[in-house]
Scaffold this motif. Structure first.
Motif, PDB file in Angstrom:
ATOM      1  N   ASP A 412       0.828  -1.217   0.000  1.00  0.00           N
ATOM      2  CA  ASP A 412       0.000   0.000   0.000  1.00  0.00           C
ATOM      3  C   ASP A 412       0.856   1.258   0.000  1.00  0.00           C
ATOM      4  O   ASP A 412       0.568   2.231  -0.713  1.00  0.00           O
ATOM      5  N   ASP A 416       1.068   4.078  -2.962  1.00  0.00           N
ATOM      6  CA  ASP A 416       0.786   5.502  -2.725  1.00  0.00           C
ATOM      7  C   ASP A 416       1.929   6.382  -3.230  1.00  0.00           C
ATOM      8  O   ASP A 416       1.702   7.419  -3.863  1.00  0.00           O
ATOM      9  N   ASP A 419       1.862   6.444  -7.061  1.00  0.00           N
ATOM     10  CA  ASP A 419       0.824   7.352  -7.560  1.00  0.00           C
ATOM     11  C   ASP A 419       1.258   8.811  -7.422  1.00  0.00           C
ATOM     12  O   ASP A 419       1.035   9.628  -8.324  1.00  0.00           O
TER      13      ASP A 419
END
Length: 476
Positions: A412, A416, A419
């Protein structure tokens, strides 16, 4: 639910299931990947590869042909030639065959020229010397020349140069979605969408049949409104919308009228010339749109769309009904297009070549993904295999859930960061459009170096993400 209420992809799946469930000795498939989602195409490839019965396929899907066929039959110049191997191998063999044919033709032409000159020379000598013997030799050589099996010069493919021009550029912010949801009354297709489309983005929209891809394109085109949230459209947008069903074409008029109505004051010669670029010549321009084949309608739709000079292209399955050459010309044009593109396609080759970003319908919303299509699919396959192979007695599971939790947190976190880096790259690339940047060589160099650095970071992050995801899946 009635069949007419299903999407194009869902109808294709129903038809395919109906055929495959029946007994057969030979399977004939005409453009089987049209309207199928990518996951279903992978499934069909796997099914055909494991099948012990022969099949014959007509398809424009290069990736699909590479993965399913071992022989290619091509209709060219009124003959059928066969090639061993898949599509990529056929292209290599075809190129070699055409080069050899051209070389043989040139060599033969030289030989024919020599023989014709020799015949003329014998006749000149015959007249000059009044020698019947020379005329006999000329006649014999003429007979030999007549028996020569002539090689034809291979016809070169007439290339079509598509060119998407724009009359003006749009603003940097093309669309902004904040906590947006959309769908139909009683059926929300996606919610909590927080995304932005920037100038010159090339985005592929991915998802299963019926998930809402075409509906999302209609939302961008202003055909429907969001159910909730903020939906902000940018300035100076000229939208060009390619509808996969070609509903924007008027069946009651001719091919020529379709273009002429866009430029009613233009001379007839201009319209003839313009349509010729898209393969419409002679009597074809007087055909009614209603009698055109799927491929001809697709070409006409492209001709109309390009003539409108949009700066934002919304394309719904643009490769459906186009032949492989035309798809290639379209790819070249889209690569050079100086505007923004959002498209839906099942053509994996087309997606990987055109899309700089991929948005996927996932868990009731739309998310970004930086993975390649093969990686996305095989990750799903791994997950399914792992789920099928899980021991029924969960007490025997040896993997510590704390380790899984840590790996999940790492995945995760890296996602993040990835992105964030991609967003930062978008922002930096937009800087090139500012006069204070492109007029300053020092700033251009500095910006270029920054972009190179971020691209390297993105590549490293993708590699890390892939490693952790594989590790996580193996431990499940």
């Amino acid at each position: 639910m009635k069949i007419r209420n299903f999407s194009g992809g869902e109808k294709t799946r129903i038809q395919l299931a109906t055929i495959l469930l029946q007994p057969f000795d030979l399977l004939l498939l005409d453009e089987p990947t049209n309207h199928l989602d990518i996951e279903m195409i992978y499934w069909l490839e796997k099914y055909l590869s494991s099948m012990d019965k022969p099949y014959l396929i007509i398809s424009h899907d290069r990736h699909f042909l590479d993965n399913t066929v071992t022989k290619i039959a091509e209709i060219r110049n009124y003959t059928i030639d066969t090639y061993s191997g898949n599509y990529s191998q056929y292209r290599e063999q075809l190129q070699m065959r055409l080069e050899l044919q051209e070389k043989t033709f040139r060599k033969q032409q030289k030989k024919i020229d020599r023989m014709e000159k020799q015949i003329d020379q014998y006749r000149i000598w015959g007249r000059a010397r009044d020698s019947e013997k020379m005329f006999v030799r000329a006649k014999e050589l003429e007979k030999r020349l007549g028996k020569v099996e002539k090689t034809n010069l291979p016809k070169k493919e007439k290339k079509i140069k598509l060119n998407f021009e724009t009359e003006k550029r749009s603003g940097n912010d093309v669309y902004t979605f904040e906590n947006m949801s959309f769908g139909f009354p009683g059926n929300t297709l996606a919610s909590n969408i927080n995304m932005r489309i920037f100038y010159q983005n090339k985005i592929a929209i991915l998802g299963t049949n019926g998930c809402g891809k075409t509906t999302f394109l209609k939302l961008l085109n202003g055909k429907i409104l969001p159910q909730s949230g903020n939906f902000k459209k940018g300035a100076s947008l000229d939208i060009g919308y390619y509808d996969q069903m070609h509903l924007e074409l008027d069946d009651s008029i001719t091919v020529m009228q379709t273009i002429w109505q866009l430029v009613p004051l233009a001379p007839k010669g201009y319209v003839f010339s313009y349509l010729a670029k898209y393969g419409f010549t002679g009597d074809e321009v007087e055909k009614q749109v209603s009698v055109l084949s799927g491929g001809e309608k697709a070409r006409l739709y492209l001709a109309k769309l390009i003539h409108e000079k949009p700066n934002f292209l919304i394309l719904d399955e643009p490769t459906n009904h186009l032949d492989i050459n035309m798809i290639s010309y379209l790819e070249d044009a889209l690569m050079e297009f100086d505007g923004t593109i959002v498209f839906v396609s099942h053509d994996r080759y087309f997606i990987e070549k055109i899309a700089e970003k991929k948005w996927i319908f996932n868990s009731g919303t739309i998310k970004k993904t930086s993975q390649k299509l093969d990686d996305l699919f095989f990750q799903k396959e791994k997950k399914k295999k792992n789920e099928n192979n899980k021991p029924k007695n969960t007490e025997n599971r040896k993997t510590n859930p704390i380790i899984l939790k840590k790996l999940s947190t790492k995945i995760d976190k890296i996602s993040d960061i990835l992105d964030f880096k991609i967003e930062k790259l978008d922002t930096l690339e937009l800087e090139f459009s500012k006069p204070e940047i492109y007029n300053n060589q020092q700033k251009v160099k500095s910006l270029t170096d920054n972009i190179k650095g971020i691209n390297k970071e993105i590549e490293d992050l993708r590699n890390q993400l892939n490693e952790f995801e594989n590790e996580y899946l193996e431990l499940l």
